[in-house]
Design a protein around this motif. Sequence first.
Motif, PDB file in Angstrom:
ATOM      1  N   THR A 126       0.844  -1.182   0.000  1.00 43.80           N
ATOM      2  CA  THR A 126       0.000   0.000   0.000  1.00 43.80           C
ATOM      3  C   THR A 126       0.884   1.238   0.000  1.00 43.80           C
ATOM      4  O   THR A 126       1.739   1.399   0.884  1.00 43.80           O
ATOM      5  N   GLU A 127       0.689   2.105  -0.973  1.00 42.66           N
ATOM      6  CA  GLU A 127       1.477   3.331  -1.050  1.00 42.66           C
ATOM      7  C   GLU A 127       1.075   4.271   0.082  1.00 42.66           C
ATOM      8  O   GLU A 127      -0.111   4.395   0.407  1.00 42.66           O
ATOM      9  N   ALA A 128       2.079   4.929   0.670  1.00 44.65           N
ATOM     10  CA  ALA A 128       1.838   5.872   1.762  1.00 44.65           C
ATOM     11  C   ALA A 128       2.661   7.127   1.530  1.00 44.65           C
ATOM     12  O   ALA A 128       3.720   7.073   0.898  1.00 44.65           O
ATOM     13  N   ASP A 129       2.190   8.258   2.043  1.00 40.98           N
ATOM     14  CA  ASP A 129       2.935   9.515   1.921  1.00 40.98           C
ATOM     15  C   ASP A 129       4.086   9.576   2.917  1.00 40.98           C
ATOM     16  O   ASP A 129       5.064  10.285   2.707  1.00 40.98           O
ATOM     17  N   SER A 130       3.970   8.835   4.026  1.00 40.07           N
ATOM     18  CA  SER A 130       5.032   8.823   5.027  1.00 40.07           C
ATOM     19  C   SER A 130       5.051   7.458   5.711  1.00 40.07           C
ATOM     20  O   SER A 130       4.099   6.698   5.630  1.00 40.07           O
TER      21      SER A 130
END
Length: 147
Positions: A126-130
């Motif tokens: 899952t892509e995350a910003d941080s």
Amino acid sequence: MKQTVRLKKLRENAIIPAYGTEFAAGADLYACMDKDITINPGCTEFIHTGIALEIPTGLVGLIYARSGMACKRGLAPANKVGVIDSDYRGEIMVALYNHSSEAVTVSKGERIAQLVLAPFITADFTEADSLEDSVRGEGGFGSTGTH
């Protein structure tokens, strides 16, 4: 813990993988060729085993070097650790690389690698910003020191 793994001999002279001792983690894989193969220094040769496996779902077959062959003769899998997925049904091949400075011959019926069966986990990435902070942070490649 024992697990049944179905095996198909693709060649009459193929040898079924075998454990060297009662508590060995790796089963020996054997060379199955028509003639001996010489591997020159710095070269890789694909060695046939003459077998195909039906690895149960949830397990992976990992192909590792045999310590004696790697340390004494300089032959080890070219890809360091081979991965056999449970849905692969083709012949098990071992890509042996010669790390030594001399040509080395692999004989018919010789033990060439070891097969370890292990469970694995798949991930949903899952892509995350941080990402959460950690003590180590972004330090890598020797950042934790030598002691």
